[in-house]
Design a protein around this motif. Structure first.
Motif, PDB file in Angstrom:
ATOM      1  N   PHE A  96      -9.401   7.203 -11.151  1.00 14.31           N
ATOM      2  CA  PHE A  96      -8.761   7.167 -10.045  1.00 14.31           C
ATOM      3  C   PHE A  96      -8.514   5.630  -9.433  1.00 14.31           C
ATOM      4  O   PHE A  96      -7.833   4.970  -9.124  1.00 14.31           O
ATOM      5  CB  PHE A  96      -8.866   8.256  -8.955  1.00 14.31           C
ATOM      6  N   LEU A 111     -16.727  -1.222  -2.737  1.00 16.04           N
ATOM      7  CA  LEU A 111     -16.911   0.264  -2.110  1.00 16.04           C
ATOM      8  C   LEU A 111     -16.326   1.217  -2.879  1.00 16.04           C
ATOM      9  O   LEU A 111     -16.923   2.408  -2.831  1.00 16.04           O
ATOM     10  CB  LEU A 111     -15.503   0.159  -0.852  1.00 16.04           C
ATOM     11  N   ILE A 112     -15.660   1.085  -3.907  1.00 15.76           N
ATOM     12  CA  ILE A 112     -15.448   2.021  -5.014  1.00 15.76           C
ATOM     13  C   ILE A 112     -16.692   2.392  -5.874  1.00 15.76           C
ATOM     14  O   ILE A 112     -16.916   3.748  -6.066  1.00 15.76           O
ATOM     15  CB  ILE A 112     -13.875   1.909  -5.939  1.00 15.76           C
ATOM     16  N   PRO A 131     -11.830   3.791   0.439  1.00 12.81           N
ATOM     17  CA  PRO A 131     -11.457   2.573  -0.504  1.00 12.81           C
ATOM     18  C   PRO A 131     -10.256   2.818  -1.081  1.00 12.81           C
ATOM     19  O   PRO A 131      -9.479   1.841  -1.322  1.00 12.81           O
ATOM     20  CB  PRO A 131     -12.741   2.349  -1.395  1.00 12.81           C
ATOM     21  N   LEU A 132      -9.828   4.118  -1.671  1.00 12.00           N
ATOM     22  CA  LEU A 132      -8.725   4.233  -2.508  1.00 12.00           C
ATOM     23  C   LEU A 132      -7.469   4.314  -1.568  1.00 12.00           C
ATOM     24  O   LEU A 132      -6.325   3.905  -2.101  1.00 12.00           O
ATOM     25  CB  LEU A 132      -8.967   5.875  -3.170  1.00 12.00           C
ATOM     26  N   LEU A 164      -1.182  12.319  -1.327  1.00  9.04           N
ATOM     27  CA  LEU A 164      -1.404  12.329  -2.996  1.00  9.04           C
ATOM     28  C   LEU A 164      -2.884  11.590  -3.390  1.00  9.04           C
ATOM     29  O   LEU A 164      -3.496  12.248  -4.025  1.00  9.04           O
ATOM     30  CB  LEU A 164      -0.272  11.652  -3.609  1.00  9.04           C
ATOM     31  N   ILE A 165      -2.992  10.545  -2.848  1.00  7.94           N
ATOM     32  CA  ILE A 165      -4.290   9.769  -3.187  1.00  7.94           C
ATOM     33  C   ILE A 165      -5.667  10.710  -2.621  1.00  7.94           C
ATOM     34  O   ILE A 165      -6.602  10.886  -3.387  1.00  7.94           O
ATOM     35  CB  ILE A 165      -4.291   8.633  -2.322  1.00  7.94           C
ATOM     36  N   ILE A 221     -13.123  -3.949  -2.054  1.00 11.57           N
ATOM     37  CA  ILE A 221     -12.623  -2.528  -2.682  1.00 11.57           C
ATOM     38  C   ILE A 221     -13.314  -2.114  -3.826  1.00 11.57           C
ATOM     39  O   ILE A 221     -13.854  -0.924  -3.624  1.00 11.57           O
ATOM     40  CB  ILE A 221     -11.226  -2.329  -2.379  1.00 11.57           C
ATOM     41  N   LEU A 228     -16.076   8.859   2.363  1.00  8.64           N
ATOM     42  CA  LEU A 228     -16.761   7.590   1.673  1.00  8.64           C
ATOM     43  C   LEU A 228     -15.925   7.328   0.277  1.00  8.64           C
ATOM     44  O   LEU A 228     -15.691   6.236   0.009  1.00  8.64           O
ATOM     45  CB  LEU A 228     -18.072   8.024   1.437  1.00  8.64           C
ATOM     46  N   VAL A 229     -15.380   8.586  -0.390  1.00  6.95           N
ATOM     47  CA  VAL A 229     -14.967   8.211  -1.810  1.00  6.95           C
ATOM     48  C   VAL A 229     -13.412   8.005  -1.443  1.00  6.95           C
ATOM     49  O   VAL A 229     -13.012   7.021  -2.141  1.00  6.95           O
ATOM     50  CB  VAL A 229     -15.140   9.420  -2.330  1.00  6.95           C
ATOM     51  N   LEU A 279      -7.172   2.144   1.034  1.00  5.69           N
ATOM     52  CA  LEU A 279      -7.122   0.917   1.912  1.00  5.69           C
ATOM     53  C   LEU A 279      -5.750   0.434   1.602  1.00  5.69           C
ATOM     54  O   LEU A 279      -5.087  -0.325   2.032  1.00  5.69           O
ATOM     55  CB  LEU A 279      -8.258   0.116   1.636  1.00  5.69           C
ATOM     56  N   PRO A 280      -5.515   0.127   0.103  1.00  3.11           N
ATOM     57  CA  PRO A 280      -4.195  -0.492  -0.314  1.00  3.11           C
ATOM     58  C   PRO A 280      -2.833   0.087   0.507  1.00  3.11           C
ATOM     59  O   PRO A 280      -2.078  -0.638   1.041  1.00  3.11           O
ATOM     60  CB  PRO A 280      -4.110  -0.360  -1.738  1.00  3.11           C
ATOM     61  N   PHE A 334      -6.776   1.705 -10.503  1.00  2.00           N
ATOM     62  CA  PHE A 334      -5.828   0.915 -10.059  1.00  2.00           C
ATOM     63  C   PHE A 334      -6.288  -0.460  -9.445  1.00  2.00           C
ATOM     64  O   PHE A 334      -5.357  -1.199  -9.767  1.00  2.00           O
ATOM     65  CB  PHE A 334      -5.164   1.739  -9.183  1.00  2.00           C
ATOM     66  N   GLY A 357     -18.976   4.476  -3.683  1.00  6.32           N
ATOM     67  CA  GLY A 357     -18.434   5.803  -3.562  1.00  6.32           C
ATOM     68  C   GLY A 357     -18.616   6.752  -4.533  1.00  6.32           C
ATOM     69  O   GLY A 357     -19.242   8.027  -4.657  1.00  6.32           O
ATOM     70  N   ILE A 380      -3.216  -1.455   4.078  1.00  5.84           N
ATOM     71  CA  ILE A 380      -3.068  -2.875   4.111  1.00  5.84           C
ATOM     72  C   ILE A 380      -1.373  -3.147   3.981  1.00  5.84           C
ATOM     73  O   ILE A 380      -0.927  -3.766   4.842  1.00  5.84           O
ATOM     74  CB  ILE A 380      -3.614  -3.701   2.803  1.00  5.84           C
TER      75      ILE A 380
END
Lengths: 242, 205, 221
Positions: A165, A137-138, C168-169, C143-144, A134, C164-165, C171-172, A168, A141, C175
């Motif tokens: 952002f 990927l970040i 990944p954010l 929110l994300i 991840i 794309l941006v 994904l948590p 985390f 991005g 999961i």
């Protein structure tokens, strides 16, 4: 210290600074990586379980450290950029991203190569591997986002927002091996009660880590010079038109 | 006295993307006054308006609103300015009435004022149609209508005459004059010649 | 506070009048789920195993699609400028838009989840955990997504780049959400995942309005 920081805040002064410091950083990088490689390939013991494959560690672990270190430094730069509108902070953050992405890729690839003989598989979806993936990927991005802007000033600041952002993910990576039961081994160097790794392995590890750190500095300085030159060129171009 | 000015600007400079847009502008705006900003295309008229409103950060200089370091785009109690920008801020899928009602409600405008203004712009017959049916000129008039019932004392107008015919330009000038005479102020960026009471003119570029 | 709900009401009204992609995103949610049985075979056992993850993935893509224009339509026609000049702080505007988005996107996703569980062959006893993970997870998704959506205003284009941006954010959340379901099915209990999932919401609630409003202001600059 504060004076040095203020002194370097001026982009044109930083350009000269970067130009002068860059050769030393490059020399440092070569020295550390050569000695580190010599130690890690010849002058360190094979592991009693893993044998010679353990030597992948001397690339894998420092690369993984750097992947996180670069992101951490980007996060700090981003705070500088957003809170104090520091003119250099977002440039440094922007220029760090490709290097960080590369370190992450190296960590992932070497980890995969190491995983095949020791775990018997190239890839498992455990917490550590997934969170590093991840991170990669970040990084990608971030690189795509920053370059999507026509105005590089705006792009760099947008990158700073995204960096904050995505931060985390850093604690998740660091503690993933402690929080979840995973295949990946737990931390053995950076932990509260001191490292649990033998000194003969520690020496090449630290040398390689410093080599990678200087690698980061050198390429960061090149990237920043390119970026500043590009901005200056654009400024001259506009001035000539008017 | 700084405190008496609605806007007080001293040595304003603004750089964008490493390019200087304008520099060392000093002026002030009081009630019942208007400022007309002139200049050719790309001279920074819009940038100046956006700087004063707080959408662009000024690079150097001092900018005070009512003697304080506040900006309309950040200040959060009541609207400080009524803004007529390049964009209409009209939702085509809502009716004209719904479009106006939303702003009336967030600005707490009295319904009588609303009907009065609708009459001035002769917009009664459009009210219940979707806003997407309006022509560009009618949309512009709708934005002007909204601008004129906003309770803010200061009007920011960026090229207000775009898409307007002669008749509506006259209506525009009459409501602008009326606003100034009743104690309001206007900052207007334009390249047309306006005859407004109590006007200062600045040229950029 | 009054202004906050006025804005929420307006945004929902706009969705009902068809001015945004949100309605289409819900349709997409239903459509995407059909892809799973059609692509991985109609074997009931297999479908039951992947049902939780598949529904979560469809939910994620549906949010992704509608988030792309969360701020951009109001940004492009100047509405956002007018609203912020009306004396609302940018953070409140962001929150109200997020609430409106969740009510029109997240809530339908949660409400439709039993129907999807039915066609995916998920056992009745696991419907509640799917619904709960979606109920906790979709507000976090909104929110994300707010910050990348706001960044897309600054670029002036969205689409693939936002995805794309954003992915990944997100994904948590994916999961943990689908993890809770599979942990529950395997008998381990999904509580741990649920707790971690619910921790994401307050964090994103704190961070997101701040970063999203910075992004929108960056777009104006």
């Amino acid at each position: 210290m504060k004076n040095i920081f203020n002194f370097l805040a001026n982009p044109s002064r930083f350009r000269i600074f970067a130009k002068n410091v860059y050769p030393f950083s490059l020399i440092g990088m070569f020295i550390f990586i050569f000695i580190g490689l010599w130690f890690s390939l010849y002058n360190s013991p094979p592991d009693y379980q893993q044998g010679e494959t353990v030597r992948i560690m001397y690339v894998h672990v420092p690369a993984a450290w750097m992947a996180m270190m670069v992101y951490l430094s980007m996060t700090i730069m981003s705070i500088f950029s957003l809170v104090w509108r520091h003119p250099l902070a977002d440039i440094l953050s922007k220029c760090s991203a490709p290097i960080g992405a590369m370190f992450t890729l190296i960590a992932l690839v070497t980890g995969s190569i190491w995983g095949k003989p020791t775990w018997g598989t190239w890839w498992v979806w455990d917490a550590r591997l997934t969170s590093v993936f991840i991170l990669f990927l970040i990084y990608m991005g971030h690189i795509a986002l920053v370059r999507a802007f026509e105005d590089e000033y705006k792009g760099a600041r947008a990158g700073a927002i995204l960096t904050l952002f995505g931060a985390f993910n850093l604690p998740i990576i660091k503690f993933s091996v402690d929080w979840w039961n995973t295949l990946h081994q737990p931390a053995s160097v950076i932990k509260l009660d001191g490292p649990s790794i033998h000194i003969d392995m520690m020496v090449p590890l630290v040398l390689m880590a410093f080599g990678f750190l200087f690698f980061y500095f050198s390429f960061l300085l090149i990237n920043v010079q390119t970026e500043l030159n590009h901005r200056k060129l654009k400024k001259l171009f506009i001035k000539k038109l008017n | 006295m700084i405190n008496k000015h609605i806007i007080y600007a001293q040595n304003l400079s603004f750089d964008r993307s490493g390019r200087n847009i304008f520099s060392s502008l000093s002026f002030s705006l009081d009630s019942s006054e208007s400022i007309i900003i002139k200049g050719k295309n790309g001279s920074g008229k819009t940038s100046l308006l956006r700087c004063l409103a707080g959408f662009y950060p000024i690079t150097r200089g001092k900018l005070l609103w009512y003697g304080e370091e506040i900006l309309p785009a950040y200040y959060s109690e009541k609207p400080l300015i009524s803004w007529l920008g390049h964009f209409d801020a009209i939702k085509g899928s809502l009716t004209v009435r719904e479009n106006l009602m939303f702003f009336m409600e967030i600005w707490s405008v009295n319904i009588n004022i609303f009907h009065e203004v609708v009459k001035v712009f002769s917009f009664e017959k459009f009210l219940d149609f979707p806003a997407s049916w309006l022509s560009a000129g009618e949309k512009r008039r709708l934005s002007l209508l909204r601008l004129s019932f906003c309770p803010a004392k200061v009007w920011f107008m960026d090229e207000p005459t775009t898409y307007l015919d002669m008749e509506n330009k006259e209506i525009l000038i009459s409501i602008m004059s009326k606003h100034i005479n009743s104690g309001g102020s206007i900052i207007c960026a334009t390249h047309e010649n306006f005859h407004l009471p109590n006007t200062k003119e600045y040229s950029l570029g | 506070m009054r202004l906050f709900f006025k804005l929420v009401y307006r945004d929902i009204n706009l969705v009902i009048k068809g001015a945004s992609d949100t309605g289409a995103a819900i349709l997409f949610y239903l459509l995407a789920i059909i892809m799973f049985p059609l692509s991985s075979g109609t074997d009931t056992n297999l479908l039951t195993t992947i049902a939780g993850g598949a529904i979560w993935m469809a939910a994620l893509f549906a949010s992704l699609l509608s988030l792309d224009r969360l701020f951009r339509s109001d940004f492009e026609d100047g509405s956002l400028e007018q609203i912020v000049l009306s004396g609302m702080s940018m953070e409140i505007i962001v929150l109200s838009k997020c609430l409106a988005h969740w009510l029109t996107n997240g809530l339908p996703i949660v409400l439709l989840s039993p129907i999807l569980s039915l066609i995916m062959g998920l056992d009745y006893e696991y419907w509640w955990i799917l619904a709960i993970t979606l109920l906790i997870g979709t507000p976090s998704l909104t929110l994300i997504g707010a910050t990348p959506a706001a960044l897309s205003c600054a670029i002036g284009k969205g689409g693939v780049l936002t995805a794309l941006v954003l992915l990944p954010l997100m994904l948590p959340v994916l999961i943990l959400g689908s993890g809770a379901i599979s942990a529950e099915i395997s008998g381990l209990g999904g509580k741990g995942h649920l707790y971690a999932l619910s921790a994401i919401f307050p964090i994103s609630l704190l961070v997101s309005p701040f970063l999203a409003s910075r992004s929108i202001r960056l777009g104006w600059e």
